[in-house]
Structures are given as structure tokens and as C-alpha cells.
Design a protein around this motif. Structure first.
Motif, short mmCIF file in Angstrom:
data_model
loop_
_atom_site.label_atom_id
_atom_site.label_comp_id
_atom_site.label_asym_id
_atom_site.label_seq_id
_atom_site.Cartn_x
_atom_site.Cartn_y
_atom_site.Cartn_z
N GLY A 98 -6.58 -23.40 20.93
CA GLY A 98 -7.97 -23.82 20.92
C GLY A 98 -8.89 -23.08 21.88
O GLY A 98 -10.10 -23.26 21.83
N ARG A 99 -8.35 -22.21 22.76
CA ARG A 99 -9.16 -21.49 23.74
C ARG A 99 -9.39 -20.06 23.29
O ARG A 99 -8.45 -19.38 22.88
CB ARG A 99 -8.45 -21.49 25.10
N ARG A 100 -10.65 -19.61 23.36
CA ARG A 100 -10.93 -18.21 23.06
C ARG A 100 -10.30 -17.35 24.16
O ARG A 100 -10.59 -17.54 25.35
CB ARG A 100 -12.43 -17.94 22.98
N CYS A 101 -9.46 -16.39 23.73
CA CYS A 101 -8.72 -15.59 24.71
C CYS A 101 -8.96 -14.09 24.59
O CYS A 101 -8.56 -13.33 25.49
CB CYS A 101 -7.22 -15.86 24.57
N GLY A 102 -9.60 -13.64 23.52
CA GLY A 102 -9.85 -12.20 23.41
C GLY A 102 -10.26 -11.82 22.01
O GLY A 102 -10.49 -12.67 21.14
N ARG A 103 -10.36 -10.51 21.79
CA ARG A 103 -10.80 -10.01 20.49
C ARG A 103 -10.08 -8.71 20.16
O ARG A 103 -9.65 -7.97 21.06
CB ARG A 103 -12.32 -9.80 20.47
N VAL A 104 -9.96 -8.46 18.87
CA VAL A 104 -9.26 -7.28 18.37
C VAL A 104 -10.03 -6.72 17.19
O VAL A 104 -10.54 -7.49 16.36
CB VAL A 104 -7.82 -7.63 17.92
N THR A 105 -10.17 -5.42 17.11
CA THR A 105 -10.66 -4.76 15.90
C THR A 105 -9.55 -3.86 15.37
O THR A 105 -8.74 -3.34 16.15
CB THR A 105 -11.93 -3.93 16.16
N MET A 106 -9.52 -3.68 14.06
CA MET A 106 -8.46 -2.88 13.45
C MET A 106 -9.00 -2.17 12.23
O MET A 106 -9.85 -2.70 11.50
CB MET A 106 -7.28 -3.78 13.09
N ARG A 107 -8.50 -0.95 12.00
CA ARG A 107 -8.92 -0.13 10.86
C ARG A 107 -7.69 0.39 10.12
O ARG A 107 -6.69 0.73 10.75
CB ARG A 107 -9.77 1.06 11.31
N GLY A 108 -7.81 0.47 8.81
CA GLY A 108 -6.71 1.01 8.03
C GLY A 108 -7.08 1.04 6.56
O GLY A 108 -8.24 0.87 6.18
N GLN A 109 -6.08 1.26 5.71
CA GLN A 109 -6.31 1.26 4.29
C GLN A 109 -5.04 0.83 3.55
O GLN A 109 -3.93 1.01 4.05
CB GLN A 109 -6.78 2.62 3.79
N ALA A 110 -5.25 0.24 2.38
CA ALA A 110 -4.15 -0.12 1.49
C ALA A 110 -4.25 0.78 0.27
O ALA A 110 -5.31 0.84 -0.38
CB ALA A 110 -4.26 -1.59 1.08
N ILE A 111 -3.16 1.50 -0.06
CA ILE A 111 -3.22 2.51 -1.10
C ILE A 111 -2.00 2.39 -2.02
O ILE A 111 -0.95 1.90 -1.62
CB ILE A 111 -3.29 3.93 -0.51
N ASP A 112 -2.17 2.86 -3.25
CA ASP A 112 -1.07 2.81 -4.21
C ASP A 112 -0.05 3.92 -3.90
O ASP A 112 -0.27 4.77 -3.04
CB ASP A 112 -1.59 2.89 -5.64
N ALA A 113 1.06 3.88 -4.63
CA ALA A 113 2.17 4.78 -4.33
C ALA A 113 1.80 6.25 -4.51
O ALA A 113 2.22 7.11 -3.71
CB ALA A 113 3.37 4.43 -5.22
N ARG A 114 1.01 6.56 -5.53
CA ARG A 114 0.65 7.96 -5.76
C ARG A 114 -0.20 8.51 -4.63
O ARG A 114 0.03 9.60 -4.10
CB ARG A 114 -0.09 8.10 -7.10
N ARG A 115 -1.23 7.73 -4.25
CA ARG A 115 -2.11 8.20 -3.18
C ARG A 115 -1.37 8.24 -1.85
O ARG A 115 -1.60 9.12 -1.02
CB ARG A 115 -3.33 7.29 -3.09
N TYR A 116 -0.45 7.30 -1.63
CA TYR A 116 0.35 7.31 -0.41
C TYR A 116 1.18 8.59 -0.33
O TYR A 116 1.28 9.22 0.72
CB TYR A 116 1.26 6.09 -0.34
N ALA A 117 1.80 8.98 -1.44
CA ALA A 117 2.62 10.19 -1.46
C ALA A 117 1.80 11.42 -1.11
O ALA A 117 2.25 12.30 -0.36
CB ALA A 117 3.29 10.35 -2.82
N VAL A 118 0.58 11.50 -1.65
CA VAL A 118 -0.30 12.63 -1.34
C VAL A 118 -0.66 12.64 0.15
O VAL A 118 -0.60 13.68 0.82
CB VAL A 118 -1.58 12.57 -2.21
N LEU A 119 -1.06 11.47 0.67
CA LEU A 119 -1.42 11.36 2.08
C LEU A 119 -0.24 11.66 2.98
O LEU A 119 -0.38 12.31 4.02
CB LEU A 119 -1.95 9.95 2.36
N ARG A 120 0.94 11.23 2.57
CA ARG A 120 2.15 11.45 3.36
C ARG A 120 2.45 12.94 3.50
O ARG A 120 2.76 13.42 4.59
CB ARG A 120 3.32 10.73 2.67
N ARG A 121 2.35 13.69 2.42
CA ARG A 121 2.59 15.14 2.47
C ARG A 121 1.51 15.85 3.28
O ARG A 121 1.80 16.75 4.06
CB ARG A 121 2.64 15.70 1.05
N ARG A 122 0.27 15.43 3.11
CA ARG A 122 -0.84 16.11 3.77
C ARG A 122 -0.78 15.96 5.28
O ARG A 122 -1.18 16.86 6.02
CB ARG A 122 -2.16 15.56 3.24
N ASN A 123 -0.28 14.83 5.75
CA ASN A 123 -0.29 14.55 7.19
C ASN A 123 1.03 14.85 7.89
O ASN A 123 1.18 14.57 9.07
CB ASN A 123 -0.65 13.08 7.43
#
Length: 313
Positions: A125-150
């Protein structure tokens, strides 16, 4: 095939939509955990905060944005500030955690969802902090492309020079078990280590993965910061006993499981942050690629008889 995390590592219990892109997410932290244990100041592990928000983002994306369960989640970065650290709850009930989460209106199509969220963390019940987060959810084909590129070039993935680094003892990085130590040190090098991961670690590898887990790199950064300023040539050099108060982590490329990773750290603006706080920059590289970088800020603790007493004077 979709691999799900072990139930012991799932902290999210429920979620409700409050508005178009606003949600409240309930979580429960265990009274004792095999890895996410109290820090030197006896407070909850800050890395547990990041893992809980990561799970919340995945859960909300699946439940409220209709992201298929087969999509891959790729974490791009996170920032956190701990305003009111709490001690673990060792009574009859574990901590109750609630997350007030706001998603940026997501860019979405059937194969791709960009995730940007901000969360306020409340513990019992006590406010203790804050978090921000960034990312993406991608399908298998796009993941494979991104995986090779990086991926780093194979020509750059050469072993480090001899002698081989030696794993650090658990106490040197504030851990209790050998399998939780993720750094190995060279005797004659300061501020640099080799990543050393147990491939059967119950938390980092609780499900199958084809790359280095992002949370393992976060833990490597934390352990590197605890050793910042400690030269291997000085046998009496003790690790920094500290409490993490804020941080920012950026993930730039996928790390391969079968190639060495160099972790380096350096102080940033020490003695300028007020209240005796310090800040350290840490990087993880593999071959010719920067995998991730972080700036972590903390406060040193006074130590007596092996126990942390509080802020350093």
C-alpha cells in the motif's frame, strides 16, 4: 514451441484495465527467494522490481492488446528510481505489490507491438518508486530478421587472451551461492571482467532462449558496480557495500550464448550527487558489438562486523 517460465519465477497474479492505456497489476513477492535476496541494507532486491515490471508488461500485452502467445518480447531499456525501499516480509504473508501502469498508445499491427510503459510501484500500500520500460513484441519472422541483424560478426568472436579469468567468490559480489556469481576476473586487470553464467541457473534460464538473458546482464552490471574501484592486484580490497537507488539500462544487441562477453565499469560524477551517492557506468560487449550499457546510482553503507548499518557519513 513456446516455453513458459517456471511458476516459482512468476510474480504477477492479476490485472485490471482502468482506462484506454492504464492498468493496475497485482504481484506477490515471495518471503524468501533463491536469487532475489535482500541487499546489504536488508531491503528488497531492486532487480526484482525490474523483473516484476517486465513480467507485467508481457502479461498486459497478451491479455489486453491481443498479442499472440507465440510472439517474442525484446527488451530495449529500463529506468528505475527507488523512493522508499522496503525490507522483505518474513511474517506469515509475503509482500503485496501493486503496479499502476500507463502504456504509451502503442504502435501496433498483427506482427508487431511497440511497448513503452511507466509504472508506480506500491508495496503493501505504500508508494515506493517508479519504473519505465521500453521494448517490442514481434512475430517469429520479424524476430529472426532482427536476431540476424543484431548479431556480432563471427570474425570478432575470438577468445580472450590467457590466462583465463577466475570466477569470483560469492561474498565478493554480495551473493551467497557460487551459481549466482556472473563475473570472472583476470588477476592483473581492473574494472573489467568476463561474463560467467551457469547455463542451468534456475532464474536466468528458467525457459529456453537462444541469446543471453537481459536480466543476467543487469545482474552482471550490479556485480561490476560493487567491485568498482577494486583492483585485483590488491588482495585486501573489499567490494563496495552499497544500496542501489536508481539506474538506467539500455540493450543494444543480442548476446550469443557460446562466445565471451566483456563487462567493464567506470565511476561517473562521483562525489557530485549529494548525500554521498555515487554513480557508475557499466558496459557489456561481445566481439565488435555493444550488447548493453547501464548507469547505476547508489549510496555506500557503513559496515561493522560484516553488517551494513546505514548511510556512510
Amino acid at each position: 514451441m513456446v516455453h513458459k517460465a517456471a511458476m516459482a519465477e512468476v510474480f504477477i497474479t492479476d490485472a485490471h484495465r482502468l482506462g484506454d492505456h492504464r492498468f493496475t497489476v497485482a504481484a506477490q513477492w515471495p518471503r524468501a527467494h533463491v536469487f532475489y535476496r535482500p541487499g546489504a541494507d536488508g531491503k528488497c532486491d531492486p532487480v526484482l522490481w525490474l523483473e516484476t515490471i517486465r513480467q507485467a508488461g508481457v502479461y498486459v500485452a497478451h491479455r489486453f492488446y491481443d498479442v499472440p502467445i507465440s510472439h517474442q518480447f525484446v527488451l530495449a531499456g529500463a529506468e528505475f528510481t527507488i523512493e522508499d525501499p522496503q525490507a522483505p516480509q518474513y511474517g506469515s504473508t509475503p509482500h503485496t505489490v501493486s503496479l499502476d501502469i500507463t502504456f504509451e498508445p502503442p504502435a501496433q499491427d498483427k506482427r508487431h507491438l511497440v511497448i513503452e510503459l511507466a509504472a508506480v510501484v506500491r508495496i503493501d500500500g505504500r508508494r515506493c518508486g517508479r519504473v519505465t520500460m521500453r521494448g517490442q513484441a514481434i512475430d517469429a519472422r520479424r524476430y529472426a530478421v532482427l536476431r540476424r541483424r543484431n548479431a556480432p560478426s563471427r570474425e570478432s568472436l575470438t577468445p580472450f587472451e590467457q590466462p583465463s579469468p577466475v570466477p569470483l567468490p560469492p561474498a565478493a559480489v554480495g551473493r551467497q551461492h557460487e551459481w549466482d556469481v556472473v563475473l570472472a576476473a583476470w588477476p592483473d586487470r581492473a574494472e573489467s571482467w568476463q561474463l560467467s553464467l551457469d547455463p542451468y541457473h534456475p532464474v536466468f534460464f528458467d525457459h529456453a532462449t537462444d541469446h543471453l538473458p537481459g536480466m543476467a546482464l543487469v545482474e552482471a552490471f550490479r556485480q561490476a558496480v560493487s567491485l568498482s574501484g577494486c583492483r585485483r592486484s590488491a588482495p585486501d580490497c573489499a567490494p563496495r557495500v552499497w544500496a542501489l537507488t536508481s539506474g538506467a539500462v539500455t540493450f543494444d544487441a543480442f548476446g550469443e550464448l557460446d562466445a565471451p562477453v566483456l563487462v567493464e565499469s567506470r565511476p561517473v560524477a562521483e562525489r557530485t550527487l549529494g548525500d554521498h551517492h555515487f554513480s557508475v557506468q557499466a558496459d557489456a560487449t561481445q566481439g565488435d558489438r555493444l550488447l548493453a550499457s547501464a548507469t547505476l546510482t547508489g549510496r555506500p553503507l557503513l559496515v561493522a562486523g560484516g553488517r551494513a548499518l546505514g548511510n556512510a557519513a
